[in-house]
Design an enzyme around this catalytic site. Structure first.
Site, PDB file in Angstrom:
ATOM      1  N   ARG A 130       0.684  -1.170  -0.173  1.00  0.00           N
ATOM      2  CA  ARG A 130      -0.184   0.128   0.049  1.00  0.00           C
ATOM      3  C   ARG A 130       0.753   1.456  -0.002  1.00  0.00           C
ATOM      4  O   ARG A 130       0.242   2.313  -0.153  1.00  0.00           O
ATOM      5  CB  ARG A 130      -1.063  -0.026   1.088  1.00  0.00           C
ATOM      6  CG  ARG A 130      -2.216  -1.166   0.879  1.00  0.00           C
ATOM      7  CD  ARG A 130      -2.979  -0.949   1.824  1.00  0.00           C
ATOM      8  NE  ARG A 130      -2.447  -1.564   3.285  1.00  0.00           N
ATOM      9  CZ  ARG A 130      -2.684  -2.738   3.812  1.00  0.00           C
ATOM     10  NH1 ARG A 130      -2.992  -3.791   2.822  1.00  0.00           N
ATOM     11  NH2 ARG A 130      -2.222  -3.302   4.925  1.00  0.00           N
ATOM     12  N   GLU A 167       6.365 -12.031  13.345  1.00  0.00           N
ATOM     13  CA  GLU A 167       5.827 -12.649  14.521  1.00  0.00           C
ATOM     14  C   GLU A 167       6.092 -14.084  14.428  1.00  0.00           C
ATOM     15  O   GLU A 167       6.435 -14.691  15.523  1.00  0.00           O
ATOM     16  CB  GLU A 167       4.415 -12.446  14.525  1.00  0.00           C
ATOM     17  CG  GLU A 167       3.826 -12.872  15.926  1.00  0.00           C
ATOM     18  CD  GLU A 167       2.410 -12.434  16.074  1.00  0.00           C
ATOM     19  OE1 GLU A 167       1.603 -12.815  17.253  1.00  0.00           O
ATOM     20  OE2 GLU A 167       1.833 -11.894  15.178  1.00  0.00           O
TER      21      GLU A 167
END
Length: 236
Positions: A130, A167
């Site tokens: 984006r 993560e």
């Protein structure tokens, strides 16, 4: 008034005019000049004071107007719960793209910030994906180059890369090797800075290429600290 003082009626002084009269005339002329200079100083002081008051009022007006513009952008951003996984509230920027006027104003807000903070920008770097939506439009306003940073294997030619932690595991960012030249002044753009991990990785990549990172820029931010200076238009 000042013209009359500067250009008093002429007084004919003959060679026979007493010295005391000549001295008096000179004294009066000098006093008039002192009054003119004092008046001019007072006028300039008043003008300067008025300009400062006007500038302060304009600044307050612009700040209030800026906050209203930011509020309009903020209200257009959507919120999607449990996306992309349970427990995450996803901030959806795409409703902004349905409003051409508001989208343009969002870009202008970011450009105004950059122009206020930085004298010169050579390159706008956009992060996949984006960051590609906002980066080129910002670069166009600044007459700067646009450089994409992409995931591994997405760019042609020789690339430089950096591996960064997620993560669960790792990922790789790449940029074309000659896209940023040493010493070029760079601003890195993304739609959102969440934990700051991807932005930090982008900073490592650009710094390794010799780029001078001025700032990291985002529409939305949740992170409180990055290693490089950063700015976000909106915080939730």
């Amino acid at each position: 008034m000042f013209t009359a003082l500067l250009c008093p009626q002429s007084v004919n002084l003959s060679p026979h005019t007493p010295a005391s009269a000549v001295a008096h005339h000179q004294h009066v002329s000098m006093q008039r000049m002192v009054h003119v200079v004092s008046g001019c100083r007072l006028l300039l002081t008043c003008q300067r004071s008025s300009l400062l008051r006007c500038a302060a009022a304009l600044h307050l007006h612009n700040m209030a107007n800026r906050e209203q513009r930011i509020k309009a952008v903020r209200e257009k951003i959507g919120a999607v719960p449990d996306f992309p996984k349970p427990g995450i509230l996803f901030r959806d920027i795409f409703p902004l793209f349905k409003d051409a006027v508001l989208l343009n104003d969002l870009i202008l807000l970011l450009v105004e910030h950059i122009k206020e903070k930085h004298d010169k920008v050579d390159v706008i770097v956009g992060l996949e994906a984006r960051g590609f939506l906002f980066g080129p439009m910002i670069a166009q306003h600044l007459n700067a180059a646009f450089v994409p940073i992409r995931k591994k294997g997405k760019l042609p030619g020789e690339c430089v890369k950096v591996e960064y932690s997620l993560e669960y595991g790792t990922d790789v960012f790449e940029a074309q090797k000659t896209a940023v030249q040493p010493g070029e002044k760079v601003i890195i753009v993304d739609d959102l800075i969440a934990t700051g991990g991807t932005m930090d990785a982008a900073c490592q990549l650009i710094s390794g290429m010799g780029g001078d990172i001025l700032e990291c820029l985002a529409v939305i931010a949740g992170v409180e600290k990055l290693k490089k200076p950063f700015f976000a238009l909106i915080r939730f």
